[in-house]
Design a protein around this motif. Structure first.
Motif, mmCIF file in Angstrom:
data_model
loop_
_atom_site.group_PDB
_atom_site.id
_atom_site.type_symbol
_atom_site.label_atom_id
_atom_site.label_comp_id
_atom_site.label_asym_id
_atom_site.label_seq_id
_atom_site.Cartn_x
_atom_site.Cartn_y
_atom_site.Cartn_z
ATOM 1 N N TYR A 55 16.928 20.783 17.780
ATOM 2 C CA TYR A 55 16.673 21.037 16.355
ATOM 3 C C TYR A 55 17.287 19.930 15.502
ATOM 4 C CZ TYR A 55 15.554 25.792 17.974
ATOM 5 O OH TYR A 55 15.026 26.874 18.625
ATOM 6 N N GLN A 56 18.530 19.587 15.775
ATOM 7 C CA GLN A 56 19.201 18.544 14.996
ATOM 8 C C GLN A 56 18.484 17.209 15.134
ATOM 9 O OE1 GLN A 56 22.636 20.422 13.086
ATOM 10 N NE2 GLN A 56 21.647 18.435 12.877
ATOM 11 N N GLY A 57 17.905 16.946 16.307
ATOM 12 C CA GLY A 57 17.203 15.691 16.510
ATOM 13 C C GLY A 57 15.965 15.532 15.651
ATOM 14 N N LEU A 58 15.444 16.651 15.137
ATOM 15 C CA LEU A 58 14.259 16.591 14.278
ATOM 16 C C LEU A 58 14.592 16.278 12.828
ATOM 17 C CD1 LEU A 58 12.387 19.776 15.588
ATOM 18 C CD2 LEU A 58 11.861 17.396 16.139
ATOM 19 N N LEU A 59 15.855 16.390 12.469
ATOM 20 C CA LEU A 59 16.249 16.316 11.060
ATOM 21 C C LEU A 59 16.549 14.880 10.650
ATOM 22 C CD1 LEU A 59 18.497 19.514 10.995
ATOM 23 C CD2 LEU A 59 16.031 19.294 10.581
ATOM 24 N N GLN A 60 15.519 14.056 10.684
ATOM 25 C CA GLN A 60 15.620 12.620 10.393
ATOM 26 C C GLN A 60 14.765 12.252 9.182
ATOM 27 O OE1 GLN A 60 17.799 10.928 12.223
ATOM 28 N NE2 GLN A 60 18.143 12.728 13.518
ATOM 29 N N PRO A 61 15.061 11.129 8.524
ATOM 30 C CA PRO A 61 14.195 10.662 7.428
ATOM 31 C C PRO A 61 12.789 10.355 7.948
ATOM 32 C CG PRO A 61 16.301 9.502 7.424
ATOM 33 C CD PRO A 61 16.243 10.265 8.704
ATOM 34 N N TYR A 62 11.798 10.690 7.166
ATOM 35 C CA TYR A 62 10.411 10.407 7.536
ATOM 36 C C TYR A 62 10.169 8.893 7.460
ATOM 37 C CZ TYR A 62 5.444 11.607 8.020
ATOM 38 O OH TYR A 62 4.165 11.763 8.483
ATOM 39 N N VAL A 63 9.210 8.411 8.237
ATOM 40 C CA VAL A 63 8.904 6.977 8.268
ATOM 41 C C VAL A 63 8.422 6.514 6.890
ATOM 42 C CG1 VAL A 63 7.474 5.198 9.320
ATOM 43 C CG2 VAL A 63 8.319 7.103 10.715
ATOM 44 N N ALA A 64 9.136 5.577 6.297
ATOM 45 C CA ALA A 64 8.839 5.133 4.932
ATOM 46 C C ALA A 64 7.445 4.545 4.799
ATOM 47 C CB ALA A 64 9.889 4.115 4.487
ATOM 48 N N GLU A 65 6.992 3.813 5.824
ATOM 49 C CA GLU A 65 5.694 3.136 5.751
ATOM 50 C C GLU A 65 4.529 4.119 5.715
ATOM 51 O OE1 GLU A 65 8.771 0.472 6.865
ATOM 52 O OE2 GLU A 65 8.168 2.380 7.791
ATOM 53 N N GLN A 66 4.784 5.373 6.047
ATOM 54 C CA GLN A 66 3.732 6.382 6.029
ATOM 55 C C GLN A 66 3.779 7.245 4.771
ATOM 56 O OE1 GLN A 66 3.824 8.610 9.705
ATOM 57 N NE2 GLN A 66 3.892 6.762 10.958
ATOM 58 N N MET A 67 4.570 6.782 3.775
ATOM 59 C CA MET A 67 4.713 7.524 2.528
ATOM 60 C C MET A 67 4.377 6.638 1.339
ATOM 61 S SD MET A 67 8.253 9.622 3.306
ATOM 62 C CE MET A 67 7.958 10.797 1.980
ATOM 63 N N GLN A 68 4.150 7.256 0.217
ATOM 64 C CA GLN A 68 3.908 6.541 -1.030
ATOM 65 C C GLN A 68 4.599 7.291 -2.170
ATOM 66 O OE1 GLN A 68 -0.036 7.021 -2.867
ATOM 67 N NE2 GLN A 68 -0.640 8.282 -1.091
ATOM 68 N N ALA A 69 4.832 6.586 -3.273
ATOM 69 C CA ALA A 69 5.480 7.200 -4.425
ATOM 70 C C ALA A 69 4.925 6.586 -5.701
ATOM 71 C CB ALA A 69 6.991 6.993 -4.359
ATOM 72 N N TYR A 70 4.815 7.401 -6.747
ATOM 73 C CA TYR A 70 4.408 6.884 -8.060
ATOM 74 C C TYR A 70 5.071 7.718 -9.157
ATOM 75 C CZ TYR A 70 0.850 10.646 -7.863
ATOM 76 O OH TYR A 70 0.199 11.856 -7.747
ATOM 77 N N THR A 71 5.217 7.130 -10.316
ATOM 78 C CA THR A 71 5.857 7.831 -11.428
ATOM 79 C C THR A 71 4.896 8.837 -12.052
ATOM 80 O OG1 THR A 71 5.239 5.983 -12.879
ATOM 81 C CG2 THR A 71 7.484 5.992 -11.999
ATOM 82 N N VAL A 72 5.494 9.944 -12.533
ATOM 83 C CA VAL A 72 4.746 10.971 -13.254
ATOM 84 C C VAL A 72 5.429 11.191 -14.601
ATOM 85 C CG1 VAL A 72 3.933 12.086 -11.145
ATOM 86 C CG2 VAL A 72 6.088 12.836 -12.171
ATOM 87 N N SER A 73 4.835 12.001 -15.429
ATOM 88 C CA SER A 73 5.379 12.234 -16.766
ATOM 89 C C SER A 73 6.466 13.302 -16.735
ATOM 90 C CB SER A 73 4.270 12.669 -17.722
ATOM 91 O OG SER A 73 3.905 14.017 -17.468
ATOM 92 N N THR A 74 7.139 13.473 -17.860
ATOM 93 C CA THR A 74 8.182 14.496 -17.966
ATOM 94 C C THR A 74 7.587 15.899 -18.052
ATOM 95 O OG1 THR A 74 8.240 14.109 -20.362
ATOM 96 C CG2 THR A 74 9.869 12.958 -19.020
ATOM 97 N N GLU A 75 6.292 16.027 -17.932
ATOM 98 C CA GLU A 75 5.653 17.337 -17.844
ATOM 99 C C GLU A 75 6.273 18.149 -16.698
ATOM 100 O OE1 GLU A 75 2.380 20.059 -18.985
ATOM 101 O OE2 GLU A 75 3.200 18.250 -19.916
#
Length: 227
Positions: free
Chosen positions: A189-209
């Motif tokens: 179980y502990q071995g699964l608790l790792q950061p997700y691969v960054a290259e497979q993620m994306q991020a963008y800004t949203v409003s204060t809504e």
């Protein structure tokens, strides 16, 4: 910390992706917030989506007025906290999502509001956070209150400029199955608790809504360019 997220996938996609039956009152949320009833799959009922309250209320709590209801649990210290250690052994869950929000503080010496980001997978598919759950029973009425918390870990390279923590996203369906498998070891179980691969993620800004938990529309998740 993970304090807001989304789960907007169509019912048919959810059913196909996770292979579960769905409650009739499962609705899309663009701004899931603590204290809300939100979809989880537990290790004891792995074939059904259930709605639990976000904010862990341990079974041993006696005074609700003073009870702390953690919305997150740090992966690195689960084994050090008796309440979390026991839940790791016997009450794990998948918290269903398709993105989460995090707020970036202004750079040192500058002013202005925290800038909210939406973080999701490159393929924009739904996924599961690793979670722990418990249920508190009202001794006077017998009413059962099921609750959950989301496990967090160190940030990957995508998240580092945004925030110092990120939720644990289980990387594969096999990992999800292992997380729900009662025969796995604590080390597994502990071995699964790792950061997700960054290259497979994306991020963008949203409003204060998204800042207000009272807002729950597609506008919360829509891209917004900050000046």
């Amino acid at each position: 910390m993970c304090g807001r997220y989304t789960f907007t996938a169509p019912r048919d996609l959810v059913k196909e992706r996770f292979g579960v039956s769905l409650p009739n009152d499962l609705f899309a949320t663009y701004n899931a917030a603590p204290s809300q009833l939100l979809p989880v799959i537990t290790n004891t009922t792995p074939d059904t989506v259930q709605l639990f309250q976000w904010g862990l209320l341990p079974a041993w709590v006696k005074d609700l007025k003073t009870a702390i209801k953690p919305i997150n649990a740090r992966a690195e210290t689960l084994a050090e906290k008796p309440s979390f250690r026991q839940l790791l052994q016997r009450r794990r869950c998948l918290v269903l999502a398709d993105s989460f929000y995090e707020w970036q503080a202004p750079s040192a010496g500058s002013k202005g509001p925290k800038k909210p980001y939406r973080i999701l997978l490159q393929n924009e598919e739904p996924f599961a956070f690793a979670g722990l759950w418990d249920q508190w029973v009202n001794r006077d009425t017998g009413e059962v209150h099921p609750t959950f918390t989301i496990i967090t870990t160190a940030p990957n390279s995508l998240m580092q400029p945004i925030h110092a923590r990120m939720p644990v996203i289980l990387p594969t369906r096999e990992a999800e199955h292992m997380w729900l498998n009662d025969t796995a070891s604590d080390q597994d179980y502990q071995g699964l608790l790792q950061p997700y691969v960054a290259e497979q993620m994306q991020a963008y800004t949203v409003s204060t809504e998204v800042n207000s938990p009272g807002n729950n529309s597609a506008a919360c998740a829509a891209p917004f360019i900050w000046g």
